[in-house]
Scaffold this motif. Structure first.
Motif, PDB file in Angstrom:
ATOM      1  N   GLU A  86      -5.323  20.939   7.938  1.00 25.18           N
ATOM      2  CA  GLU A  86      -4.402  21.460   6.925  1.00 25.18           C
ATOM      3  C   GLU A  86      -4.215  20.463   5.776  1.00 25.18           C
ATOM      4  O   GLU A  86      -4.108  20.857   4.617  1.00 25.18           O
ATOM      5  N   VAL A  87      -4.218  19.183   6.094  1.00 25.65           N
ATOM      6  CA  VAL A  87      -4.101  18.148   5.062  1.00 25.65           C
ATOM      7  C   VAL A  87      -5.272  18.267   4.088  1.00 25.65           C
ATOM      8  O   VAL A  87      -5.089  18.306   2.872  1.00 25.65           O
ATOM      9  N   VAL A  88      -6.477  18.347   4.628  1.00 24.99           N
ATOM     10  CA  VAL A  88      -7.674  18.439   3.791  1.00 24.99           C
ATOM     11  C   VAL A  88      -7.661  19.736   2.989  1.00 24.99           C
ATOM     12  O   VAL A  88      -7.960  19.746   1.792  1.00 24.99           O
ATOM     13  N   GLU A  89      -7.280  20.831   3.626  1.00 26.79           N
ATOM     14  CA  GLU A  89      -7.250  22.131   2.947  1.00 26.79           C
ATOM     15  C   GLU A  89      -6.252  22.146   1.790  1.00 26.79           C
ATOM     16  O   GLU A  89      -6.551  22.635   0.709  1.00 26.79           O
ATOM     17  N   LEU A  90      -5.062  21.607   1.995  1.00 30.93           N
ATOM     18  CA  LEU A  90      -4.034  21.638   0.958  1.00 30.93           C
ATOM     19  C   LEU A  90      -4.257  20.615  -0.154  1.00 30.93           C
ATOM     20  O   LEU A  90      -4.035  20.906  -1.320  1.00 30.93           O
ATOM     21  N   THR A  91      -4.683  19.409   0.214  1.00 33.69           N
ATOM     22  CA  THR A  91      -4.806  18.352  -0.793  1.00 33.69           C
ATOM     23  C   THR A  91      -6.186  18.297  -1.436  1.00 33.69           C
ATOM     24  O   THR A  91      -6.321  17.849  -2.572  1.00 33.69           O
TER      25      THR A  91
ATOM     26  N   ASP B  24       8.650  26.405   6.043  1.00 36.89           N
ATOM     27  CA  ASP B  24       7.411  26.921   5.467  1.00 36.89           C
ATOM     28  C   ASP B  24       6.889  26.069   4.314  1.00 36.89           C
ATOM     29  O   ASP B  24       5.847  26.380   3.738  1.00 36.89           O
ATOM     30  N   GLN B  25       7.604  25.023   3.936  1.00 39.37           N
ATOM     31  CA  GLN B  25       7.252  24.226   2.765  1.00 39.37           C
ATOM     32  C   GLN B  25       6.458  22.971   3.117  1.00 39.37           C
ATOM     33  O   GLN B  25       6.958  22.086   3.788  1.00 39.37           O
ATOM     34  N   ALA B  26       5.209  22.902   2.655  1.00 35.61           N
ATOM     35  CA  ALA B  26       4.418  21.679   2.786  1.00 35.61           C
ATOM     36  C   ALA B  26       4.793  20.764   1.627  1.00 35.61           C
ATOM     37  O   ALA B  26       5.154  21.232   0.538  1.00 35.61           O
ATOM     38  N   MET B  27       4.706  19.461   1.841  1.00 31.15           N
ATOM     39  CA  MET B  27       5.066  18.479   0.820  1.00 31.15           C
ATOM     40  C   MET B  27       4.353  17.169   1.091  1.00 31.15           C
ATOM     41  O   MET B  27       3.828  16.961   2.191  1.00 31.15           O
ATOM     42  N   LEU B  28       4.348  16.313   0.087  1.00 26.43           N
ATOM     43  CA  LEU B  28       3.791  14.974   0.234  1.00 26.43           C
ATOM     44  C   LEU B  28       4.897  13.954   0.087  1.00 26.43           C
ATOM     45  O   LEU B  28       5.771  14.086  -0.776  1.00 26.43           O
ATOM     46  N   LEU B  29       4.847  12.934   0.915  1.00 28.45           N
ATOM     47  CA  LEU B  29       5.766  11.813   0.844  1.00 28.45           C
ATOM     48  C   LEU B  29       4.935  10.555   0.648  1.00 28.45           C
ATOM     49  O   LEU B  29       4.054  10.263   1.449  1.00 28.45           O
TER      50      LEU B  29
ATOM     51  N   ILE C  49       0.872  -1.180   0.000  1.00 31.48           N
ATOM     52  CA  ILE C  49       0.000   0.000   0.000  1.00 31.48           C
ATOM     53  C   ILE C  49       0.905   1.225   0.000  1.00 31.48           C
ATOM     54  O   ILE C  49       1.839   1.325   0.787  1.00 31.48           O
ATOM     55  N   ALA C  50       0.652   2.150  -0.895  1.00 36.00           N
ATOM     56  CA  ALA C  50       1.472   3.374  -0.979  1.00 36.00           C
ATOM     57  C   ALA C  50       0.762   4.473  -0.196  1.00 36.00           C
ATOM     58  O   ALA C  50      -0.192   5.083  -0.677  1.00 36.00           O
ATOM     59  N   LYS C  51       1.194   4.665   1.039  1.00 31.52           N
ATOM     60  CA  LYS C  51       0.553   5.684   1.873  1.00 31.52           C
ATOM     61  C   LYS C  51       1.153   7.049   1.567  1.00 31.52           C
ATOM     62  O   LYS C  51       2.347   7.166   1.259  1.00 31.52           O
ATOM     63  N   THR C  52       0.307   8.076   1.645  1.00 33.86           N
ATOM     64  CA  THR C  52       0.748   9.444   1.393  1.00 33.86           C
ATOM     65  C   THR C  52       0.765  10.191   2.714  1.00 33.86           C
ATOM     66  O   THR C  52      -0.261  10.299   3.388  1.00 33.86           O
ATOM     67  N   ILE C  53       1.940  10.692   3.069  1.00 33.73           N
ATOM     68  CA  ILE C  53       2.146  11.414   4.321  1.00 33.73           C
ATOM     69  C   ILE C  53       2.332  12.889   3.992  1.00 33.73           C
ATOM     70  O   ILE C  53       3.124  13.236   3.106  1.00 33.73           O
ATOM     71  N   CYS C  54       1.610  13.741   4.696  1.00 35.88           N
ATOM     72  CA  CYS C  54       1.694  15.188   4.470  1.00 35.88           C
ATOM     73  C   CYS C  54       2.622  15.791   5.512  1.00 35.88           C
ATOM     74  O   CYS C  54       2.378  15.663   6.713  1.00 35.88           O
ATOM     75  N   LEU C  55       3.679  16.434   5.035  1.00 38.24           N
ATOM     76  CA  LEU C  55       4.722  16.977   5.907  1.00 38.24           C
ATOM     77  C   LEU C  55       4.926  18.465   5.666  1.00 38.24           C
ATOM     78  O   LEU C  55       4.555  18.988   4.622  1.00 38.24           O
TER      79      LEU C  55
ATOM     80  N   GLY D 297      -4.648  14.610  -8.404  1.00 38.14           N
ATOM     81  CA  GLY D 297      -5.789  15.519  -8.349  1.00 38.14           C
ATOM     82  C   GLY D 297      -5.780  16.447  -7.149  1.00 38.14           C
ATOM     83  O   GLY D 297      -6.807  16.687  -6.534  1.00 38.14           O
ATOM     84  N   LEU D 298      -4.612  16.972  -6.838  1.00 40.11           N
ATOM     85  CA  LEU D 298      -4.462  17.822  -5.651  1.00 40.11           C
ATOM     86  C   LEU D 298      -5.102  19.201  -5.828  1.00 40.11           C
ATOM     87  O   LEU D 298      -5.073  19.765  -6.920  1.00 40.11           O
ATOM     88  N   LYS D 299      -5.608  19.726  -4.747  1.00 38.81           N
ATOM     89  CA  LYS D 299      -6.174  21.076  -4.740  1.00 38.81           C
ATOM     90  C   LYS D 299      -5.069  22.116  -4.870  1.00 38.81           C
ATOM     91  O   LYS D 299      -5.245  23.143  -5.515  1.00 38.81           O
TER      92      LYS D 299
END
Length: 152
Positions: free
Chosen positions: A86-91, A53-58, A43-49, A102-104
């Motif tokens: 913040e995860v919901v707002e950014l993604t 000041d930089q948000a990113m996905l791993l 399973i490829a889990k997506t972690i929001c970090l 399909g990121l926001k």
């Protein structure tokens, strides 16, 4: 809405990839592995970090754990998990359906080496009961991810 943005992403970028919806929840790694009959590590889990000041996905293997020392070296600072809101707002994706498609908001995306042991992985697809089966290298290519070694 989130599932729609993921479907639109694949319609535009990889129309051969089908979003799989299940009756069972796949919101956690264990649930997703059971729903799709695969090893939890696949399973490829997506972690929001956030680093500074930089948000990113791993995107990492389902059983991989972030190694703080490796992450600090790779990202140039201490990586902190984003809060749920913040995860919901950014993604634009709900918790349990977060994925790099399909990121926001455009975000840097990284794929951890823990994914490379599988030729195919199953990331979420914008809903708590949706996923896609995708070749590991194609996942990284489709989202413009950089490969890193930040998990144990």
């Amino acid at each position: 809405m989130s599932l729609d943005s993921v479907r639109a992403f694949f319609a535009e970028n990889a129309p051969d990839i089908v979003v799989i919806e299940t009756e069972a929840s796949s919101a956690t790694v264990a649930e997703a592995a059971a729903a799709h009959g695969v090893d939890p590590a696949q399973i490829a889990k997506t972690i929001c970090l956030r680093v500074g000041d930089q948000a990113m996905l791993l995107v990492a293997g389902g059983t991989a754990r972030l190694d703080n020392r490796k992450a600090r070296e790779a990202f140039g600072g201490k990586a902190r998990m984003l809060g749920l809101d913040e995860v919901v707002e950014l993604t634009g994706h709900p918790i349990g359906g977060v994925c790099p498609f399909g990121l926001k908001t455009a975000l840097p995306i990284y794929c951890d080496q823990s994914l490379r042991r599988f030729p195919e992985v199953l990331p979420a697809a914008g809903a708590t009961n949706a996923a896609v089966r995708i070749e590991t290298t194609r996942l990284a290519e489709l989202v413009g991810a950089s490969w890193v070694d930040v998990c144990q």
